[in-house]
Scaffold this motif. Structure first.
Motif, PDB file in Angstrom:
ATOM      1  N   THR A 113      13.667  -9.688  -3.960  1.00  0.00           N
ATOM      2  CA  THR A 113      12.628  -9.310  -4.548  1.00  0.00           C
ATOM      3  C   THR A 113      10.813  -9.687  -4.184  1.00  0.00           C
ATOM      4  OG1 THR A 113      13.592  -9.303  -7.008  1.00  0.00           O
ATOM      5  CG2 THR A 113      11.619  -9.548  -6.880  1.00  0.00           C
ATOM      6  N   GLU A 114      10.944 -10.629  -3.378  1.00  0.00           N
ATOM      7  CA  GLU A 114      10.029 -10.956  -2.429  1.00  0.00           C
ATOM      8  C   GLU A 114      10.047  -9.660  -1.514  1.00  0.00           C
ATOM      9  OE1 GLU A 114       6.470 -13.153  -1.249  1.00  0.00           O
ATOM     10  OE2 GLU A 114       7.327 -12.836  -2.902  1.00  0.00           O
ATOM     11  N   ALA A 115      11.025  -9.307  -0.872  1.00  0.00           N
ATOM     12  CA  ALA A 115      10.819  -8.530   0.427  1.00  0.00           C
ATOM     13  C   ALA A 115      10.371  -7.471  -0.101  1.00  0.00           C
ATOM     14  CB  ALA A 115      12.014  -8.557   0.967  1.00  0.00           C
ATOM     15  N   LYS A 116      11.154  -7.356  -1.293  1.00  0.00           N
ATOM     16  CA  LYS A 116      10.519  -5.329  -1.682  1.00  0.00           C
ATOM     17  C   LYS A 116       9.061  -5.319  -2.271  1.00  0.00           C
ATOM     18  CE  LYS A 116      11.629  -2.276  -4.915  1.00  0.00           C
ATOM     19  NZ  LYS A 116      13.036  -1.788  -6.043  1.00  0.00           N
ATOM     20  N   ARG A 117       8.849  -6.882  -2.964  1.00  0.00           N
ATOM     21  CA  ARG A 117       7.400  -6.859  -2.895  1.00  0.00           C
ATOM     22  C   ARG A 117       6.236  -6.789  -1.869  1.00  0.00           C
ATOM     23  NH1 ARG A 117       2.915 -10.038  -3.631  1.00  0.00           N
ATOM     24  NH2 ARG A 117       4.550 -12.052  -2.822  1.00  0.00           N
ATOM     25  N   GLN A 118       6.959  -7.866  -0.643  1.00  0.00           N
ATOM     26  CA  GLN A 118       6.074  -7.946   0.878  1.00  0.00           C
ATOM     27  C   GLN A 118       6.032  -6.231   1.432  1.00  0.00           C
ATOM     28  OE1 GLN A 118       3.975  -9.451   2.082  1.00  0.00           O
ATOM     29  NE2 GLN A 118       4.259 -11.450   0.773  1.00  0.00           N
ATOM     30  N   GLU A 119       6.963  -5.991   0.905  1.00  0.00           N
ATOM     31  CA  GLU A 119       6.667  -3.770   1.757  1.00  0.00           C
ATOM     32  C   GLU A 119       6.448  -3.279   0.755  1.00  0.00           C
ATOM     33  OE1 GLU A 119      10.460  -0.690   1.621  1.00  0.00           O
ATOM     34  OE2 GLU A 119      10.593  -2.780   2.327  1.00  0.00           O
ATOM     35  N   THR A 120       5.691  -3.279  -0.202  1.00  0.00           N
ATOM     36  CA  THR A 120       5.135  -2.512  -1.029  1.00  0.00           C
ATOM     37  C   THR A 120       3.822  -2.795  -0.714  1.00  0.00           C
ATOM     38  OG1 THR A 120       7.224  -2.303  -2.870  1.00  0.00           O
ATOM     39  CG2 THR A 120       4.060  -1.525  -3.383  1.00  0.00           C
ATOM     40  N   ALA A 121       3.131  -4.037  -0.606  1.00  0.00           N
ATOM     41  CA  ALA A 121       2.306  -4.215  -0.556  1.00  0.00           C
ATOM     42  C   ALA A 121       1.597  -3.932   1.120  1.00  0.00           C
ATOM     43  CB  ALA A 121       1.534  -6.127  -0.014  1.00  0.00           C
ATOM     44  N   ASP A 122       2.402  -4.445   1.867  1.00  0.00           N
ATOM     45  CA  ASP A 122       2.992  -3.730   3.379  1.00  0.00           C
ATOM     46  C   ASP A 122       2.169  -1.953   3.751  1.00  0.00           C
ATOM     47  OD1 ASP A 122       2.767  -6.581   4.534  1.00  0.00           O
ATOM     48  OD2 ASP A 122       4.671  -5.941   5.075  1.00  0.00           O
ATOM     49  N   ARG A 123       3.308  -1.262   2.982  1.00  0.00           N
ATOM     50  CA  ARG A 123       3.046   0.602   2.295  1.00  0.00           C
ATOM     51  C   ARG A 123       1.579   0.235   2.387  1.00  0.00           C
ATOM     52  NH1 ARG A 123       6.459   1.798  -0.638  1.00  0.00           N
ATOM     53  NH2 ARG A 123       8.195   1.271   0.890  1.00  0.00           N
ATOM     54  N   LYS A 124       0.709  -0.313   0.883  1.00  0.00           N
ATOM     55  CA  LYS A 124      -0.648  -0.273   0.809  1.00  0.00           C
ATOM     56  C   LYS A 124      -1.206   0.017   1.565  1.00  0.00           C
ATOM     57  CE  LYS A 124       0.034  -0.928  -4.434  1.00  0.00           C
ATOM     58  NZ  LYS A 124       0.028  -1.918  -5.204  1.00  0.00           N
ATOM     59  N   ARG A 125      -1.182  -1.846   2.346  1.00  0.00           N
ATOM     60  CA  ARG A 125      -2.112  -1.730   3.109  1.00  0.00           C
ATOM     61  C   ARG A 125      -2.893  -0.824   4.505  1.00  0.00           C
ATOM     62  NH1 ARG A 125      -1.410  -6.620   2.071  1.00  0.00           N
ATOM     63  NH2 ARG A 125       0.329  -6.967   3.811  1.00  0.00           N
ATOM     64  N   TRP A 126      -0.913  -0.187   4.355  1.00  0.00           N
ATOM     65  CA  TRP A 126      -1.142   1.203   5.713  1.00  0.00           C
ATOM     66  C   TRP A 126      -1.841   1.976   5.308  1.00  0.00           C
ATOM     67  CZ3 TRP A 126      -0.748   1.568  10.391  1.00  0.00           C
ATOM     68  CH2 TRP A 126      -0.294   2.485  11.143  1.00  0.00           C
ATOM     69  N   MET A 127      -1.484   2.355   4.308  1.00  0.00           N
ATOM     70  CA  MET A 127      -2.213   3.543   4.047  1.00  0.00           C
ATOM     71  C   MET A 127      -3.293   3.381   3.490  1.00  0.00           C
ATOM     72  SD  MET A 127       0.092   5.602   3.481  1.00  0.00           S
ATOM     73  CE  MET A 127      -0.307   7.324   2.302  1.00  0.00           C
ATOM     74  N   ARG A 128      -4.657   2.564   3.380  1.00  0.00           N
ATOM     75  CA  ARG A 128      -5.656   2.342   3.166  1.00  0.00           C
ATOM     76  C   ARG A 128      -6.388   2.384   4.806  1.00  0.00           C
ATOM     77  NH1 ARG A 128      -4.881  -1.742  -1.518  1.00  0.00           N
ATOM     78  NH2 ARG A 128      -4.906  -3.443   0.512  1.00  0.00           N
ATOM     79  N   PHE A 129      -5.301   1.668   5.783  1.00  0.00           N
ATOM     80  CA  PHE A 129      -5.563   1.749   6.700  1.00  0.00           C
ATOM     81  C   PHE A 129      -6.003   3.455   7.640  1.00  0.00           C
ATOM     82  CE2 PHE A 129      -4.551   2.016  10.875  1.00  0.00           C
ATOM     83  CZ  PHE A 129      -5.127   1.707  12.224  1.00  0.00           C
ATOM     84  N   LEU A 130      -4.851   4.078   6.855  1.00  0.00           N
ATOM     85  CA  LEU A 130      -4.312   5.815   7.553  1.00  0.00           C
ATOM     86  C   LEU A 130      -5.963   6.127   7.599  1.00  0.00           C
ATOM     87  CD1 LEU A 130      -0.764   6.019   7.271  1.00  0.00           C
ATOM     88  CD2 LEU A 130      -2.308   6.056   9.675  1.00  0.00           C
ATOM     89  N   LYS A 131      -6.116   6.137   5.692  1.00  0.00           N
ATOM     90  CA  LYS A 131      -6.759   6.765   5.108  1.00  0.00           C
ATOM     91  C   LYS A 131      -8.524   6.534   5.647  1.00  0.00           C
ATOM     92  CE  LYS A 131      -4.730   7.939   0.905  1.00  0.00           C
ATOM     93  NZ  LYS A 131      -5.215   8.178  -0.348  1.00  0.00           N
ATOM     94  N   LYS A 132      -8.323   5.419   6.163  1.00  0.00           N
ATOM     95  CA  LYS A 132     -10.438   5.297   6.575  1.00  0.00           C
ATOM     96  C   LYS A 132     -10.049   5.921   8.269  1.00  0.00           C
ATOM     97  CE  LYS A 132     -13.057   1.179   6.107  1.00  0.00           C
ATOM     98  NZ  LYS A 132     -13.171  -0.269   6.069  1.00  0.00           N
ATOM     99  N   ALA A 133      -8.919   5.358   8.806  1.00  0.00           N
ATOM    100  CA  ALA A 133      -8.716   6.119  10.083  1.00  0.00           C
ATOM    101  C   ALA A 133      -9.356   7.395  10.121  1.00  0.00           C
ATOM    102  CB  ALA A 133      -8.039   5.238  10.821  1.00  0.00           C
TER     103      ALA A 133
END
Length: 148
Positions: A113-133
């Motif tokens: 469960t913790e791994a899934k939560r971390q993966e979701t958080a990482d994906r959100k950060r990555w999408m924000r980074f891509l949109k900004k970039a």
């Protein structure tokens, strides 16, 4: 409020590290009901895991906090509010985010469960980074937010 002030407030509440050093509000009004948010969060965090009987209460609180955060953010984005009111709303949004972070860390009771939560958080950060970039962060308005 001037447009650059609005953009500054929105940037502040959406900043990745906005909650660093922020306090959880002692009390918050959600849907015209006053809630002792700080004591609720500390009461739940004091335990190592959330007991099954409390899990629904915590999930309901998180849903209500997310809904309230969105409503307050939309007030800054879409409505004509004074800068002072925008400042107050931004501070309350950051406090809500701090409370949500504290409550989110309680949900994982197993490594999967913790791994899934971390993966979701990482994906959100990555999408924000891509949109900004790519220059698609919008800087305000409903179109500039990432929704998952």
């Amino acid at each position: 409020m001037k447009e650059y002030e609005r953009k500054g407030l929105l940037e502040r509440v959406n900043r990745e590290a906005a909650t660093v050093g922020a306090d959880i509000p002692e009390e918050i009004e959600i849907q015209e009901e006053s809630i002792d948010l700080q004591s609720f969060v500390f009461e739940i965090k004091r335990r190592e895991t959330v007991p099954p009987g409390e899990r629904d209460r915590v999930e309901r609180a998180k849903r209500n906090l997310r809904r309230e955060r969105l409503e307050r953010l939309e007030l800054i984005e879409e409505n004509e509010v004074s800068y002072a009111e925008g400042e107050r709303l931004a501070a309350s949004i950051i406090g809500i985010d701090r409370a949500l972070e504290a409550l989110e860390g309680l949900g994982a009771t197993d490594p999967e469960t913790e791994a899934k939560r971390q993966e979701t958080a990482d994906r959100k950060r990555w999408m924000r980074f891509l949109k900004k970039a790519l220059g698609r962060d919008g800087g305000g308005g409903a179109g500039g937010r990432t929704r998952f």
